[in-house]
Write a protein that holds these residues in place. Sequence first.
Motif, PDB file in Angstrom:
ATOM      1  N   GLY A 112      -3.867  -0.289  -2.832  1.00 13.58           N
ATOM      2  CA  GLY A 112      -3.551  -1.669  -2.508  1.00 13.58           C
ATOM      3  C   GLY A 112      -3.337  -2.516  -3.743  1.00 13.58           C
ATOM      4  N   ILE A 113      -2.365  -3.422  -3.650  1.00 10.52           N
ATOM      5  CA  ILE A 113      -2.051  -4.340  -4.735  1.00 10.52           C
ATOM      6  C   ILE A 113      -1.358  -5.542  -4.117  1.00 10.52           C
ATOM      7  CG2 ILE A 113       0.297  -3.529  -5.275  1.00 10.52           C
ATOM      8  CD1 ILE A 113      -0.502  -3.610  -8.264  1.00 10.52           C
ATOM      9  N   CYS A 114      -1.306  -6.666  -4.823  1.00 11.93           N
ATOM     10  CA  CYS A 114      -0.418  -7.757  -4.435  1.00 11.93           C
ATOM     11  C   CYS A 114       0.300  -8.255  -5.684  1.00 11.93           C
ATOM     12  CB  CYS A 114      -1.149  -8.886  -3.723  1.00 11.93           C
ATOM     13  SG  CYS A 114      -2.416  -9.748  -4.660  1.00 11.93           S
ATOM     14  N   HIS A 115       1.503  -8.784  -5.481  1.00 10.10           N
ATOM     15  CA  HIS A 115       2.286  -9.260  -6.626  1.00 10.10           C
ATOM     16  C   HIS A 115       3.267 -10.331  -6.187  1.00 10.10           C
ATOM     17  CE1 HIS A 115       6.210  -6.693  -6.347  1.00 10.10           C
ATOM     18  NE2 HIS A 115       5.658  -6.739  -5.163  1.00 10.10           N
ATOM     19  N   SER A 116       3.837 -11.012  -7.177  1.00  8.85           N
ATOM     20  CA  SER A 116       4.860 -12.032  -6.938  1.00  8.85           C
ATOM     21  C   SER A 116       6.050 -11.760  -7.841  1.00  8.85           C
ATOM     22  CB  SER A 116       4.309 -13.435  -7.207  1.00  8.85           C
ATOM     23  OG  SER A 116       3.986 -13.588  -8.586  1.00  8.85           O
ATOM     24  N   GLU A 117       7.223 -12.258  -7.420  1.00 12.24           N
ATOM     25  CA  GLU A 117       8.448 -12.098  -8.201  1.00 12.24           C
ATOM     26  C   GLU A 117       9.278 -13.373  -8.089  1.00 12.24           C
ATOM     27  OE1 GLU A 117       9.631  -7.514  -7.394  1.00 12.24           O
ATOM     28  OE2 GLU A 117       8.964  -8.738  -5.706  1.00 12.24           O
ATOM     29  N   VAL A 118       9.632 -13.935  -9.244  1.00 16.22           N
ATOM     30  CA  VAL A 118      10.395 -15.180  -9.289  1.00 16.22           C
ATOM     31  C   VAL A 118      11.437 -15.071 -10.395  1.00 16.22           C
ATOM     32  CG1 VAL A 118      10.264 -17.683  -9.588  1.00 16.22           C
ATOM     33  CG2 VAL A 118       8.347 -16.466  -8.547  1.00 16.22           C
ATOM     34  N   SER A 119      12.687 -15.383 -10.073  1.00 14.72           N
ATOM     35  CA  SER A 119      13.703 -15.411 -11.124  1.00 14.72           C
ATOM     36  C   SER A 119      13.389 -16.541 -12.093  1.00 14.72           C
ATOM     37  CB  SER A 119      15.106 -15.573 -10.532  1.00 14.72           C
ATOM     38  OG  SER A 119      15.181 -16.672  -9.652  1.00 14.72           O
ATOM     39  N   THR A 120      13.636 -16.316 -13.383  1.00  8.76           N
ATOM     40  CA  THR A 120      13.226 -17.250 -14.420  1.00  8.76           C
ATOM     41  C   THR A 120      14.106 -18.505 -14.416  1.00  8.76           C
ATOM     42  OG1 THR A 120      14.658 -16.201 -16.053  1.00  8.76           O
ATOM     43  CG2 THR A 120      12.402 -15.365 -15.868  1.00  8.76           C
ATOM     44  N   PRO A 121      13.595 -19.627 -14.955  1.00  7.16           N
ATOM     45  CA  PRO A 121      14.371 -20.878 -14.958  1.00  7.16           C
ATOM     46  C   PRO A 121      15.706 -20.757 -15.669  1.00  7.16           C
ATOM     47  CG  PRO A 121      12.072 -21.329 -15.447  1.00  7.16           C
ATOM     48  CD  PRO A 121      12.215 -19.833 -15.450  1.00  7.16           C
ATOM     49  N   GLU A 122      15.785 -19.909 -16.713  1.00  8.74           N
ATOM     50  CA  GLU A 122      17.040 -19.798 -17.462  1.00  8.74           C
ATOM     51  C   GLU A 122      18.060 -18.887 -16.799  1.00  8.74           C
ATOM     52  OE1 GLU A 122      14.184 -16.795 -19.424  1.00  8.74           O
ATOM     53  OE2 GLU A 122      14.092 -18.769 -18.479  1.00  8.74           O
ATOM     54  N   THR A 123      17.675 -18.187 -15.728  1.00 11.27           N
ATOM     55  CA  THR A 123      18.597 -17.292 -15.038  1.00 11.27           C
ATOM     56  C   THR A 123      19.619 -18.091 -14.245  1.00 11.27           C
ATOM     57  OG1 THR A 123      17.021 -15.462 -14.885  1.00 11.27           O
ATOM     58  CG2 THR A 123      18.785 -15.516 -13.249  1.00 11.27           C
ATOM     59  N   ALA A 169      -1.904  10.912  -3.779  1.00 10.26           N
ATOM     60  CA  ALA A 169      -1.806   9.788  -4.725  1.00 10.26           C
ATOM     61  C   ALA A 169      -1.893   8.427  -4.056  1.00 10.26           C
ATOM     62  CB  ALA A 169      -0.491   9.875  -5.508  1.00 10.26           C
ATOM     63  N   ARG A 170      -1.783   8.376  -2.748  1.00  9.31           N
ATOM     64  CA  ARG A 170      -1.617   7.073  -2.088  1.00  9.31           C
ATOM     65  C   ARG A 170      -2.890   6.232  -2.058  1.00  9.31           C
ATOM     66  NH1 ARG A 170      -2.193   6.500   3.664  1.00  9.31           N
ATOM     67  NH2 ARG A 170      -3.329   8.214   4.618  1.00  9.31           N
ATOM     68  N   GLN A 171      -4.034   6.819  -2.293  1.00 11.69           N
ATOM     69  CA  GLN A 171      -5.267   6.050  -2.363  1.00 11.69           C
ATOM     70  C   GLN A 171      -5.741   5.886  -3.805  1.00 11.69           C
ATOM     71  OE1 GLN A 171      -6.261   4.467   0.154  1.00 11.69           O
ATOM     72  NE2 GLN A 171      -5.197   5.538   1.818  1.00 11.69           N
ATOM     73  N   GLY A 172      -4.847   6.096  -4.743  1.00 10.92           N
ATOM     74  CA  GLY A 172      -5.190   6.040  -6.159  1.00 10.92           C
ATOM     75  C   GLY A 172      -5.210   4.630  -6.714  1.00 10.92           C
ATOM     76  N   THR A 205       0.849  -1.189   0.000  1.00 13.44           N
ATOM     77  CA  THR A 205       0.000   0.000   0.000  1.00 13.44           C
ATOM     78  C   THR A 205       0.885   1.240   0.000  1.00 13.44           C
ATOM     79  OG1 THR A 205      -0.067   0.080   2.433  1.00 13.44           O
ATOM     80  CG2 THR A 205      -1.873  -1.082   1.318  1.00 13.44           C
ATOM     81  N   GLY A 206       0.400   2.310  -0.636  1.00 14.91           N
ATOM     82  CA  GLY A 206       1.005   3.625  -0.496  1.00 14.91           C
ATOM     83  C   GLY A 206       2.403   3.787  -1.033  1.00 14.91           C
ATOM     84  N   LEU A 207       2.809   2.969  -2.018  1.00 13.71           N
ATOM     85  CA  LEU A 207       4.177   3.044  -2.507  1.00 13.71           C
ATOM     86  C   LEU A 207       4.244   2.676  -3.984  1.00 13.71           C
ATOM     87  CD1 LEU A 207       5.225  -0.135  -2.837  1.00 13.71           C
ATOM     88  CD2 LEU A 207       5.404   0.017  -0.372  1.00 13.71           C
TER      89      LEU A 207
END
Length: 343
Positions: free
Chosen positions: A125-136, A152-155, A87-89
């Motif tokens: 508010g948001i949610c996300h994931s981050e994974v390095s790729t298999p070829e990395t 802007a923080r409630q946008g 949130t807020g970033l």
Amino acid sequence: MSNTERQPEELDLNQKGEVNVICEGGADVEIITSREVPLGGPRAMMVRRTLPQRQRSLIGAWCFVDHYGPDDVSLSGGMDVAPHPHTGLQTVTWLFKGRVDHHDSGNIHAQVLPGEVNLMTAGAGICHSEVSTPETTVLHGAQLWTVLPEDARQGPRRFDHFAPHPHKFEGGQALVFLGKLLGQSSPVKTFTPLLGAELRLDPSAVLELEVNPTFEHGLLVDSGDIDLEGVKVNPTELAYTGTGETLLRIRNHGDTPALMLLIGGTPFEEDVVIWWNFIGRNHEEISRYRKEWEEHGERFGVTEGYVGKTPDGLHRLPAPALPNAAIKPRRNPAPQARPEERI
């Protein structure tokens, strides 16, 4: 990227701030050292965190700087951060080497590539994931956050991608991914005045940078025998200069190329509470965000497409317990590098 510290309200107290003025008439420089923290699940990779610290929480609106690698993924396990909230970033992902798959609840599915900025605006508010790729095979880069201002923080959620053209100068080159520098500019939208640039400096080269005097700046050194205004900045350290400067001088004393990130912005003057992956303005907001995340509230949505590296790993990061005491806003020092100070 998630802050996965189990007690995120605590900060390392054993940091030091130093100012050494060696260049006549040059900027004062304060050194912020890094601390290692784990990122991810059972085979957590380690990252080096310079912001936030008790010494200094913000540089402009930049509030979080994690720096990692170069890591052999076969040993470190790479990056595997299950869906988590913000949130807020804004998150700013910058890679030197390797690739990362990004999925978020704004229905953005992107691959982060070296030399290309990916900026995710959480808004309300948001949610996300981050994974390095298999070829990395080698993962090397930085993850940064910026605070959104009140208006802007409630946008809405937003995602921006930009591949800056390399700008060559005598002795090196720059990639300006946010703001303006060296006559280059980025089209990526930010909500306060900001600067973000990758700098590469040849052996024995000197770079004199004209900078915005309303900005405070931070120079994160990845590699090279570097000094800023005559003050040595070791790899993994963040060198801070306050507002009022129009010129910054960077030297590479070594016989190998140097790699750095320069960040900056106008001082952020609103109260900020940073806890785990949430940014708010008071304890009550943070507590509400945590409750909504744990209850799978609509604020954050759902991230589709995440595939972790271990079948029995977490599919969604749980929030840590709140501290017993109320979380207070961070009080950042004045935007000037401070004299010989040890914390």
